[in-house]
Design an enzyme around this catalytic site. Structure first.
Site, PDB file in Angstrom:
ATOM      1  N   CYS A   9      -3.236  35.189 -16.023  1.00 41.16           N
ATOM      2  CA  CYS A   9      -2.125  35.312 -15.077  1.00 41.16           C
ATOM      3  C   CYS A   9      -2.512  34.913 -13.665  1.00 41.16           C
ATOM      4  CB  CYS A   9      -1.572  36.741 -15.079  1.00 41.16           C
ATOM      5  SG  CYS A   9      -2.785  37.998 -14.619  1.00 41.16           S
ATOM      6  N   HIS A  22       0.828  -1.210   0.000  1.00 38.30           N
ATOM      7  CA  HIS A  22       0.000   0.000   0.000  1.00 38.30           C
ATOM      8  C   HIS A  22       0.863   1.261   0.000  1.00 38.30           C
ATOM      9  CE1 HIS A  22      -2.315   3.225   2.075  1.00 38.30           C
ATOM     10  NE2 HIS A  22      -3.270   2.813   1.271  1.00 38.30           N
TER      11      HIS A  22
END
Length: 893
Positions: free
Chosen positions: A848, A453
């Protein structure tokens, strides 16, 4: 009647949405490798799961179709499910469209009971194998199907090993396993109040329901939210004939990758265990062996594994992650999938696949997600600094990290909330640890292989991870880790290197990464394929130089307030604000002009001839002044001192009164400009209209900087002056006149030496973009503020308050400040782009806001027809990749 069940032989990889990723791949693998190498079985569709979630019961006809598919499976195997004399056993696995490692659950050896275990033992001549399989089944069924905590079973196993005086499960004999099985049944009875189900069809029925139910479990929901997987996809259920890797020394199970799982280099990699089932390999209960050692133990199986895994890679045209079992020397393939791999392996595979003729450049660039490459830009241990090695494990996920040791997921989450860097140290991780893994800077475990895991999740997310540190003992209860004679308490600094597996207590410096040869090659390909330009948000020369190194084609946003807000220059701005008239204000602005000019010159020199967009002063003036409440308290304190000084007739009373008078004047000015909601008040172009001398100073500084850099460097960037927070076209017209007038004074011409545009960050500006475009050569979308003003969300407040609740309740899928809200804010962007270019076809369009570095948002901006995106310097490579992928994905659009 709806078809709810498909035999493996009926499916293909094109049926992923219906059969789930695992079912579709097993079906395809059956077609490619043949049924002799892939154990037969059937898949219950994702549609059945959706119906089950909707109605709370299996859809009509499903149970009968399962019975029919099971009968076909029994006929092919020549044995019946759970038959006492010679039982057919099956595995039951989940399988969503997208791989969700560790989130959903598996049941093995289904069909065993008190009678069939005897038949299995007699049929195989292996009593130990039969009882080992039975105890595993009771354990998995109790944990997965009925929700009994796995620690109850693991504690019982530990007790059995201690009583026997052995270390590994494989050292327990038949009698031990028989007793353990009975103990597991007792645990089942204690926890559920029911006897363990012995009827095989009932076992299967409950297991199928458990897989369906696990789709809505807490772990699965949390993972889907983090990965943006829709709730309504559902999971398929795969029922497959069992083959056994725990039949002795000629049997085993493992995980194989078609290339090195960490680097992407050619050659089989992975790990395996002899005399083990697949769960042993991924659970971390036993330390695994490297796949290369299989050639020594079972050379024929290793040779065939190498050939067939390569065959699967050629067929899928992608690096493969394969689960296999060897039963008494015979190799079987249980599943294959596109391998989750670290970013370095992703770019290496892309390059090699093109060189080998496996993929075209366009196909290679689509084998990974742009965001998954971000760890390539993460830090590493400084190679110039010697490291004292405390221990060494297996490097499961590249990248280095350091921080204080914590032993629980909760402690990691709490530490992250406090701003502390931590390393999560566990015996092994479980799905419940996911939140702590995400909060930590790195993960360190004692147990586990490359398919565990911890390894799977960390590799997929790009988190530094070291596993399999056998010399480490982890005492979670007492919060300490022991390495031989060295004991480390919680809070001790530790460092890990997820590439080499090194663990150290040295405070090793972490250095910024360098773009590798393979990544650089990928970026070159991206630049050849993308249409969107990629610029940087940078305020000073240092950031601009870093941006150029990352491939920036210009500056999309320079915030001119950057230097003015520094501790050094803030008092000068405050003095300007305190001016009593225009002349005094201009006099004090003259002090600020050279400071601004110096910053601009450094920025322009760093960018060469690349375009630079400079935003005029945007924040409200109150940001340059002391806090109103704090200033009021200071005035109150000084008034008390003056009162006392006056009574005592001290010499300094007059000086205190002068100081108080000045402070009161300061307070009056702060009160005068104070606003209840300053972000929607006097800021942006509104400042330039109320106080035009401020913008005049900034434009003078810009024009002088351009001329100075031209004179010194021979060339300067094309300057783009951006006016913020425009609502009305008249606002931009007035500021434009100011800019042109100052430009003319310096002999610079609008449209040739510089351009004038605006930041689109208000909904009204989007609606009247055609009018605003009459006065603008470019638009730059400030999507941070546009999101705030369009949604009525304050970014500083909502992301820590109701946005998480909104995501939990599925009102929104993710924060609109992380990925652009396409139907709302996105539509405003498209509207402004469309009507703006209707009025001015040559209008340049950019973005931006921080969305400029988000791959999903970049995909949208490509479709919206923007010219460029701009983001922080270190997100530029990711933006370049995302822009190329958007161009390839929409090439036919």
């Amino acid at each position: 009647m709806t078809k709810w069940v498909y035999d493996f032989a009926e499916g293909s990889r094109d049926m992923r949405e219906l059969l789930g990723g695992k079912g579709a791949n097993v079906a395809e693998m059956t077609r490619v490798l043949g049924p002799e190498r892939v154990p037969a079985g059937f898949t219950i569709t994702t549609e059945a799961c959706v119906a089950y979630m909707r109605d709370g019961a299996e859809p009509g006809g499903m149970e009968a179709q399962v019975d029919e598919a099971l009968a076909r499976l029994e006929a092919g195997a020549g044995k019946r499910l759970g038959e006492p004399s010679d039982p057919l056993l099956v595995s039951v696995r989940s399988g969503a469209r997208e791989s969700m490692p560790g989130m959903l659950d598996t049941v093995l050896n289904l069909g065993l009971n008190d009678e069939s275990v005897q038949g299995l033992a007699e049929r195989t001549g292996n009593q130990r194998f039969a009882w080992d399989s039975y105890r595993r089944f009771v354990q998995m069924f109790g944990n997965v199907v009925r929700g009994i905590h796995e620690d109850r079973f693991e504690d019982a196993i530990d007790e059995a090993k201690q009583a026997k005086g052995v270390r590994h499960d494989t050292e327990l004999d038949t009698d031990d396993l028989r007793a353990l099985t009975e103990r597991f049944k007792a645990i089942f009875r204690e926890e559920t109040g029911e006897e363990f189900p012995l009827e095989p069809r009932e076992q299967l029925r409950q297991a199928i329901r458990a897989v369906f139910g696990s789709w809505t479990g807490e772990r699965a929901v949390a993972y889907r939210r983090s990965e943006n997987i829709p709730d309504d996809w559902g999971t398929a259920v795969n029922v497959q004939r069992m083959v056994f890797g725990n039949k002795g020394e000629t049997s085993g199970s493992g995980v194989a990758f078609s290339r090195d799982f960490a680097t992407g280099e050619p050659g089989l990699s992975g790990d395996f265990l002899i005399n083990a089932q697949g769960e042993d390999v991924v659970s971390g209960a036993r330390s695994t062996l490297d796949i290369a050692q299989l050639a020594e133990v079972l050379p024929d199986a290793h040779r065939e594994l190498t050939e067939q895994v390569a065959r699967l890679e050629r067929h899928y045209r992608n690096m493969q992650d394969v689960e296999f079992t060897i039963e008494e020397g015979q190799l079987f393939f249980l599943q294959t999938r596109d391998a989750k791999r670290p970013p370095a392996a992703s770019v290496r595979f892309a390059c090699d696949a093109v060189d080998e003729g496996l993929l075209s450049v366009e196909e290679a660039l689509m084998t990974f997600k742009a965001g998954d490459l971000e760890p390539l830009l993460h830090r590493q241990f400084d190679a110039a600094v010697p490291v004292s090695e405390l221990a060494r494990g297996v490097g499961a996920s590249p990248g280095a990290a350091k921080g204080e040791i914590v032993f629980t997921a909760r402690a990691a989450v709490e530490a992250a909330a406090e701003g502390r860097d931590v390393i999560l140290v566990r015996p092994k991780t479980r799905p419940d640890d996911y939140a702590g893994m995400a909060a930590a800077k790195g993960i360190l475990t004692r147990e586990g292989g490359h398919g565990s895991h911890a390894a799977l999740v960390a590799r997929g997310k790009g988190w530094p991870c070291v596993i399999g540190v056998e010399q480490m003992r982890v005492d979670v209860e007492n919060r300490r880790a022991t390495f031989g004679e060295t004991v480390l308490e919680e809070g001790t600094l530790i460092g890990i290197d997820g590439t080499t597996g090194i663990v150290t207590t040295d405070d090793v410096p972490l250095v910024e990464p360098e773009i590798s040869e393979h990544f650089e090659r990928v970026l070159v390909w991206c630049d050849e394929h993308r249409r969107l330009g990629v610029r940087a948000n940078a305020d000073v020369g240092e950031d601009a130089r870093a941006a150029v190194q990352m491939g920036a084609e210009g500056i999309g946003l320079c915030r001119t307030e950057h230097t003015l807000l520094s501790d050094e220059h803030k008092p000068k701005v405050a003095a300007m604000i305190m001016a009593t008239d225009d002349d005094e204000r201009r006099e004090r602005l003259a002090v600020l002009l050279p400071l601004q000019q110096e910053v601009f010159e450094d920025l322009f020199a760093a960018m060469g001839e690349r375009p630079v967009t400079v935003r005029l002063l945007d924040p409200p003036l109150h940001e340059f002044l002391p806090d109103l409440a704090e200033l009021s308290e200071e005035v109150g304190r000084l008034e008390e001192r003056v009162e006392v000084a006056g009574i005592e007739v001290t010499d300094d009373a007059g000086d205190l009164e002068d100081e108080l008078a000045e402070l009161r004047r300061f307070l009056a000015k702060v009160n005068e400009i104070h606003e209840e909601n300053p972000m929607l008040g006097t800021r942006g172009c509104r400042l330039g209209i109320l106080y035009p001398e401020i913008y005049e100073m900034q434009v003078h500084a810009l024009m002088r900087a351009v001329r100075r850099v031209r004179a010194g460097e021979g060339a300067a960037p094309h300057l783009e002056i951006m006016v913020p927070l425009v609502d009305y076209e008249q606002e931009l017209r007035l500021i434009r006149e100011l800019i042109v007038r100052v430009g003319d004074e310096h002999g610079l011409t609008a449209g040739e030496d510089y351009s004038i545009g605006t930041m689109i960050e208000l909904p009204r500006a989007c609606f009247v973009a055609d009018r605003i475009a009459e006065h603008a050569e470019f638009f730059s979308f400030g999507t941070n503020d546009l999101t705030q003003t369009a949604l009525g969300f304050s970014r500083d407040d909502v992301e820590s308050k109701f946005v998480p609740v909104y995501m939990e309740r599925r009102i929104i899928d993710r924060s609109p400040f992380e990925t652009i809200d396409r139907p709302g804010v996105g539509w405003l962007v498209r509207l402004a782009a469309w009507v703006g270019r209707e009025r001015r076809p040559d209008l340049k369009l950019g973005i931006c806001g921080e969305h400029g570095g988000d791959p999903e948002s970049i995909d949208f901006f490509h479709m919206a027809g923007l010219d460029y995106v701009s983001c922080s310097p270190f997100r530029i490579p990711i933006a370049r990749v995302a822009a190329a992928q958007a161009a390839i994905a929409h090439a036919d659009g």
